[in-house]
Design a protein around this motif. Structure first.
Motif, PDB file in Angstrom:
ATOM      1  N   TYR A  63     -28.634  47.880 -27.417  1.00  0.00           N
ATOM      2  CA  TYR A  63     -28.155  46.537 -26.389  1.00  0.00           C
ATOM      3  C   TYR A  63     -28.507  45.378 -27.509  1.00  0.00           C
ATOM      4  N   SER A  64     -27.447  44.960 -28.467  1.00  0.00           N
ATOM      5  CA  SER A  64     -27.660  44.036 -29.292  1.00  0.00           C
ATOM      6  C   SER A  64     -26.319  43.329 -29.397  1.00  0.00           C
ATOM      7  N   LEU A  65     -26.374  42.055 -30.368  1.00  0.00           N
ATOM      8  CA  LEU A  65     -25.123  41.362 -30.452  1.00  0.00           C
ATOM      9  C   LEU A  65     -24.078  42.291 -31.021  1.00  0.00           C
ATOM     10  N   VAL A  66     -24.427  43.404 -31.869  1.00  0.00           N
ATOM     11  CA  VAL A  66     -23.356  44.213 -32.643  1.00  0.00           C
ATOM     12  C   VAL A  66     -22.661  44.703 -31.198  1.00  0.00           C
ATOM     13  N   SER A  67     -23.437  45.245 -30.409  1.00  0.00           N
ATOM     14  CA  SER A  67     -22.813  46.000 -29.458  1.00  0.00           C
ATOM     15  C   SER A  67     -22.058  45.224 -28.632  1.00  0.00           C
ATOM     16  N   LEU A  68     -22.402  43.990 -28.465  1.00  0.00           N
ATOM     17  CA  LEU A  68     -21.409  42.974 -27.685  1.00  0.00           C
ATOM     18  C   LEU A  68     -20.355  42.600 -28.367  1.00  0.00           C
ATOM     19  N   TYR A 115     -31.360  31.896 -35.590  1.00  0.00           N
ATOM     20  CA  TYR A 115     -32.796  31.723 -35.904  1.00  0.00           C
ATOM     21  C   TYR A 115     -33.501  32.703 -35.077  1.00  0.00           C
ATOM     22  N   LEU A 116     -32.752  33.714 -34.498  1.00  0.00           N
ATOM     23  CA  LEU A 116     -33.300  34.802 -33.901  1.00  0.00           C
ATOM     24  C   LEU A 116     -33.242  36.194 -34.796  1.00  0.00           C
ATOM     25  N   GLU A 117     -32.534  37.124 -34.410  1.00  0.00           N
ATOM     26  CA  GLU A 117     -32.148  38.311 -35.553  1.00  0.00           C
ATOM     27  C   GLU A 117     -30.830  38.526 -35.703  1.00  0.00           C
ATOM     28  N   GLY A 118     -30.180  37.478 -35.669  1.00  0.00           N
ATOM     29  CA  GLY A 118     -28.397  37.604 -36.168  1.00  0.00           C
ATOM     30  C   GLY A 118     -27.947  38.252 -35.535  1.00  0.00           C
ATOM     31  N   LEU A 119     -27.169  39.397 -36.084  1.00  0.00           N
ATOM     32  CA  LEU A 119     -26.297  40.302 -35.474  1.00  0.00           C
ATOM     33  C   LEU A 119     -27.109  41.614 -34.731  1.00  0.00           C
ATOM     34  N   ASN A 120     -28.481  41.451 -35.142  1.00  0.00           N
ATOM     35  CA  ASN A 120     -29.254  42.592 -34.541  1.00  0.00           C
ATOM     36  C   ASN A 120     -30.097  41.943 -33.267  1.00  0.00           C
ATOM     37  N   THR A 121     -29.796  40.627 -32.981  1.00  0.00           N
ATOM     38  CA  THR A 121     -30.605  40.168 -31.850  1.00  0.00           C
ATOM     39  C   THR A 121     -30.402  41.080 -30.584  1.00  0.00           C
ATOM     40  N   PRO A 122     -31.463  41.348 -30.098  1.00  0.00           N
ATOM     41  CA  PRO A 122     -31.366  42.360 -28.698  1.00  0.00           C
ATOM     42  C   PRO A 122     -31.092  41.413 -27.470  1.00  0.00           C
ATOM     43  N   LEU A 123     -30.229  42.254 -26.780  1.00  0.00           N
ATOM     44  CA  LEU A 123     -29.806  41.682 -25.426  1.00  0.00           C
ATOM     45  C   LEU A 123     -30.456  42.465 -24.385  1.00  0.00           C
ATOM     46  N   LYS A 124     -30.549  41.664 -23.177  1.00  0.00           N
ATOM     47  CA  LYS A 124     -31.126  42.413 -22.077  1.00  0.00           C
ATOM     48  C   LYS A 124     -30.162  42.045 -20.759  1.00  0.00           C
ATOM     49  N   GLN A 125     -30.549  42.694 -19.809  1.00  0.00           N
ATOM     50  CA  GLN A 125     -29.686  42.575 -18.595  1.00  0.00           C
ATOM     51  C   GLN A 125     -29.504  40.900 -18.226  1.00  0.00           C
ATOM     52  N   GLY A 126     -28.513  40.455 -17.603  1.00  0.00           N
ATOM     53  CA  GLY A 126     -28.368  39.119 -17.389  1.00  0.00           C
ATOM     54  C   GLY A 126     -28.212  37.921 -18.413  1.00  0.00           C
ATOM     55  N   ASP A 127     -28.589  38.602 -19.717  1.00  0.00           N
ATOM     56  CA  ASP A 127     -28.417  37.351 -20.640  1.00  0.00           C
ATOM     57  C   ASP A 127     -27.114  36.708 -20.459  1.00  0.00           C
ATOM     58  N   VAL A 128     -27.163  35.438 -20.981  1.00  0.00           N
ATOM     59  CA  VAL A 128     -25.807  34.730 -21.229  1.00  0.00           C
ATOM     60  C   VAL A 128     -25.639  34.276 -22.664  1.00  0.00           C
ATOM     61  N   ILE A 129     -24.488  34.563 -22.994  1.00  0.00           N
ATOM     62  CA  ILE A 129     -24.158  34.352 -24.383  1.00  0.00           C
ATOM     63  C   ILE A 129     -23.006  33.509 -24.694  1.00  0.00           C
ATOM     64  N   ASN A 130     -23.342  32.316 -25.165  1.00  0.00           N
ATOM     65  CA  ASN A 130     -22.378  31.369 -25.733  1.00  0.00           C
ATOM     66  C   ASN A 130     -21.571  31.538 -26.903  1.00  0.00           C
ATOM     67  N   ILE A 131     -20.460  31.513 -27.031  1.00  0.00           N
ATOM     68  CA  ILE A 131     -19.808  31.640 -28.454  1.00  0.00           C
ATOM     69  C   ILE A 131     -18.803  30.363 -28.630  1.00  0.00           C
ATOM     70  N   ILE A 132     -19.321  29.407 -29.763  1.00  0.00           N
ATOM     71  CA  ILE A 132     -18.526  28.242 -29.796  1.00  0.00           C
ATOM     72  C   ILE A 132     -18.401  28.165 -31.243  1.00  0.00           C
ATOM     73  N   PRO A 133     -17.119  27.497 -31.444  1.00  0.00           N
ATOM     74  CA  PRO A 133     -16.846  26.959 -32.761  1.00  0.00           C
ATOM     75  C   PRO A 133     -17.839  26.224 -33.273  1.00  0.00           C
ATOM     76  N   ALA A 134     -18.411  26.089 -34.781  1.00  0.00           N
ATOM     77  CA  ALA A 134     -19.141  25.457 -35.269  1.00  0.00           C
ATOM     78  C   ALA A 134     -18.987  24.118 -35.359  1.00  0.00           C
ATOM     79  N   VAL A 135     -17.674  23.437 -35.234  1.00  0.00           N
ATOM     80  CA  VAL A 135     -17.255  22.267 -35.093  1.00  0.00           C
ATOM     81  C   VAL A 135     -18.089  21.370 -34.227  1.00  0.00           C
ATOM     82  N   THR A 136     -18.395  21.967 -33.073  1.00  0.00           N
ATOM     83  CA  THR A 136     -18.970  21.314 -31.966  1.00  0.00           C
ATOM     84  C   THR A 136     -20.276  20.814 -32.378  1.00  0.00           C
ATOM     85  N   ALA A 137     -20.780  21.287 -33.538  1.00  0.00           N
ATOM     86  CA  ALA A 137     -22.089  20.748 -34.004  1.00  0.00           C
ATOM     87  C   ALA A 137     -22.247  19.518 -34.747  1.00  0.00           C
ATOM     88  N   GLY A 138     -21.058  18.810 -34.872  1.00  0.00           N
ATOM     89  CA  GLY A 138     -21.087  17.819 -35.894  1.00  0.00           C
ATOM     90  C   GLY A 138     -21.618  16.296 -35.152  1.00  0.00           C
TER      91      GLY A 138
END
Lengths: 95, 174
Positions: free
Chosen positions: A30-35, A72-95
């Motif tokens: 259960y990590s970002l890789v598997s997601l 700032y967590l564990e990158g692609l190895n960041t563990p996930l757990k039931q119910g987590d919410v993952i947002n994926i956004i283009p980095a341009v929003t960080a401007g």
């Protein structure tokens, strides 16, 4: 285990047939890789947008687990757990 | 106070005291941040949507900004075409040490997408080789000579801005 993935409009348009909110069941580790593997299975081509040639998260993408940037967590190895919410956004929003 | 000047790409929500130069919203518990602290702690929650949606949110946030429970916010007057993002973006600023309090307010106003960005990330991405600066250069269609001028200007701007890490942070011209 099930997690929720939330996408911005442009990513949903390009990769997920306009689905901005996706519920994904994960198997194995259960990590970002598997997601990302799970997303690629459902939406072929998405993985190449999320990972650069070096296999790390693409510079133009930010991925958040419950609001925290996984860089700032564990990158692609960041563990996930039931119910987590993952947002994926283009980095341009960080401007 | 919503500051909407047509000459600026951004529409700002800042305390009236800040507009009249008697208050610096870049602080934590009343203490202004040094350049070093700014890069370590300052950041923003990112919200995206249409300009109209963000305009409605701005009106709701204004009272929290005047009460100084949210330091400040800004949003795009229009989409930035160079970035091809397709939506306008609002940055709701605060110190990382108070970000969950600010998030609770945003959440109570119906915001669901939770994405925190440190200013340090933004500063790095606007420097030569950084994703945002290079995408902006490409989007503008600049030739290599013009692009290099932009890169040098960026390099100089950020070096000057942060060279004294113990000085009080004085903002970024936008």
């Amino acid at each position: 285990m099930e997690v929720t993935i939330r996408l911005t409009s442009i990513l949903a348009t390009r990769f997920t047939e306009n689905n901005k909110v996706i519920a994904l069941k994960l198997e194995g580790k259960y990590s970002l890789v598997s997601l990302i593997d799970g997303l690629e299975g459902k939406f072929p081509g998405f993985q190449t947008a999320l990972q650069g040639k070096d296999g790390e998260i693409a510079d133009g993408i930010n991925i958040y687990v419950n609001g925290e940037n996984v860089r700032y967590l564990e990158g692609l190895n960041t563990p996930l757990k039931q119910g987590d919410v993952i947002n994926i956004i283009p980095a341009v929003t960080a401007g | 106070m919503i500051v909407d000047e047509a000459t600026s790409h951004f529409i700002f929500i800042v305390p009236a005291d800040h507009v009249y130069l008697t208050y610096n919203y870049i602080n934590y518990k009343g203490n202004e941040l040094t350049n070093k602290e700014y890069l370590e702690y300052w950041g923003k929650w990112i919200v995206w949507g249409t300009r109209e949606e963000l305009g409605l949110l701005a009106k709701k946030l204004d009272r929290f900004v005047e009460q100084k429970v949210i330091p400040a916010a800004k949003y795009d007057r229009a989409e930035i075409s160079e970035f091809q993002f397709g939506e306008c973006v609002m940055c709701v600023y605060c110190d990382a040490r108070q970000k969950e309090e600010v998030w609770d307010i945003l959440s109570s106003l119906g915001i669901e997408d939770k994405a925190w960005v440190f200013e340090k990330e933004t500063v790095e991405r606007w420097q030569p080789g950084g994703h945002l600066l290079e995408k902006w250069i490409k989007g503008r269609g600049l030739d290599e000579i013009e692009a290099e001028k932009v890169r040098q200007s960026s390099r100089k701007k950020f070096r000057t801005m942060f060279e004294d890490e113990n000085a009080i942070f004085r903002g970024i011209n936008q």
